[in-house]
Write an enzyme that holds these catalytic residues in place. Structure first.
Site, PDB file in Angstrom:
ATOM      1  N   CYS A  50     -58.051-110.425  28.391  1.00  0.00           N
ATOM      2  CA  CYS A  50     -58.067-110.776  29.824  1.00  0.00           C
ATOM      3  C   CYS A  50     -56.695-111.261  30.277  1.00  0.00           C
ATOM      4  CB  CYS A  50     -59.131-111.852  30.065  1.00  0.00           C
ATOM      5  SG  CYS A  50     -59.060-112.613  31.694  1.00  0.00           S
ATOM      6  N   CYS A  53     -56.625-114.520  32.443  1.00  0.00           N
ATOM      7  CA  CYS A  53     -56.902-115.724  31.660  1.00  0.00           C
ATOM      8  C   CYS A  53     -55.610-116.378  31.181  1.00  0.00           C
ATOM      9  CB  CYS A  53     -57.768-115.387  30.446  1.00  0.00           C
ATOM     10  SG  CYS A  53     -59.417-114.760  30.855  1.00  0.00           S
TER      11      CYS A  53
END
Length: 312
Positions: A50, A53
């Site tokens: 991700c 993130c």
């Protein structure tokens, strides 16, 4: 220094500090549900693949650390904890995409957000969480957020943040002055002055309180004076030694944003008659300096001109 995202290193650092840790399905009840009965707990659901993130997690860690133990952060890798994610999804949590941050308080889900919010929005989220939980952000963080909101023209948010800090620290002059300035910017003129009048004795003469009062009073005076700007100019054209008109002209120019012009008008009044009306022009100039702040370019230039005039 910016924090570089590294799950292993950040987890070790967080564990040492006790407010940030890596969690899993085995420790979820203890680290999140049970811990949230003492302080609010944020759960950062993330994944190694991700991209967002890697932006959000360092911001979360920074703000949580700044909260000084008033909130905790547990980071959970969704790929390593699939059964936990499946269980929470059945409870209605939208964990199909990451990052997702869920706030727990008193064993219950209090709030959540998805996506990589900027640090300022993360601070707002945690501040709201702490308010709901009856906690407080450190004063320095509240002040920084309030000043940033005021600088961006978001006076309603600034008022809320300055107000929260003022309640937290009743003798914080910057907070109380910020409340007054925000109220004035929102059109609450009488209330702004009332706040300054009610300042605790210990900070009543603090530079921040005096500067806020001067700024508000100057704006009020200037608002009236702006309407009479041409009248002052006509009076001076007829009589260059009309010192009252020159001082009122300076007030009007300052209200119009022409600080340089305001300084020049008062310097000229001092040059023509320094002692007129108990040195009214010099006192008005000093009032400007106080309202503008000592580091303002107009203040610095005006002080040089005044010193040259007084000490020649």
């Amino acid at each position: 220094m910016d924090v570089i995202f590294d799950p292993a290193r950040q987890g070790a650092t967080g564990a040492a500090e006790g407010v940030i840790k890596d969690g899993d399905q085995k420790t979820f009840m203890q680290d999140v549900v049970e811990a949230s009965r003492q302080v609010p707990v944020l759960v950062d659901f993330w994944a190694t693949w991700c991209g967002p993130c890697k932006t959000l997690t360092p911001a979360l860690e920074k703000v949580v650390k700044a909260a000084g133990g008033r909130v905790r952060l547990v980071k959970i890798d969704i790929d390593r904890n699939r059964s936990l994610v499946a269980q929470l999804t059945q409870m209605g949590l939208p964990l199909q995409s990451v990052p997702t941050v869920v706030a727990f308080w008193q064993g219950q889900i209090l709030d959540l957000f998805q996506g990589a919010l900027p640090e300022s929005e993360v601070k707002r989220f945690i501040e709201g969480l702490l308010k709901a939980a009856g906690g407080q952000m450190p004063g320095a963080d509240l002040l920084a957020e309030a000043e940033a909101a005021a600088a961006q023209g978001d006076h309603q948010t600034a008022l809320q943040l300055f107000g929260a800090l003022s309640q937290q620290e009743p003798e914080n002059a910057k907070a109380l002055a910020g409340v007054a300035r925000a109220l004035f910017a929102l059109g609450e003129e009488a209330q702004a002055l009332a706040v300054l009048d009610a300042a605790p004795a210990k900070i009543k003469e603090a530079s921040e309180i005096l500067a806020a009062r001067s700024a508000i009073e100057l704006e009020i005076e200037g608002r009236r004076a702006r309407e009479m700007l041409s009248q002052f100019e006509q009076r001076l054209a007829a009589n260059p030694d009309d010192h009252a008109a020159r001082i009122e002209l300076a007030v009007a120019l300052n209200a119009a944003g022409d600080r340089e012009g305001a300084v020049e008008a008062l310097i000229e009044a001092i040059r023509r008659d320094r002692t007129w009306n108990e040195e009214a022009a010099r006192k008005q100039l000093l009032k400007f300096f106080e309202a503008w702040g000592f580091d303002d370019p107009a203040t610095k230039a005006g002080r040089r001109k005044l010193s040259t005039l007084l000490f020649r």
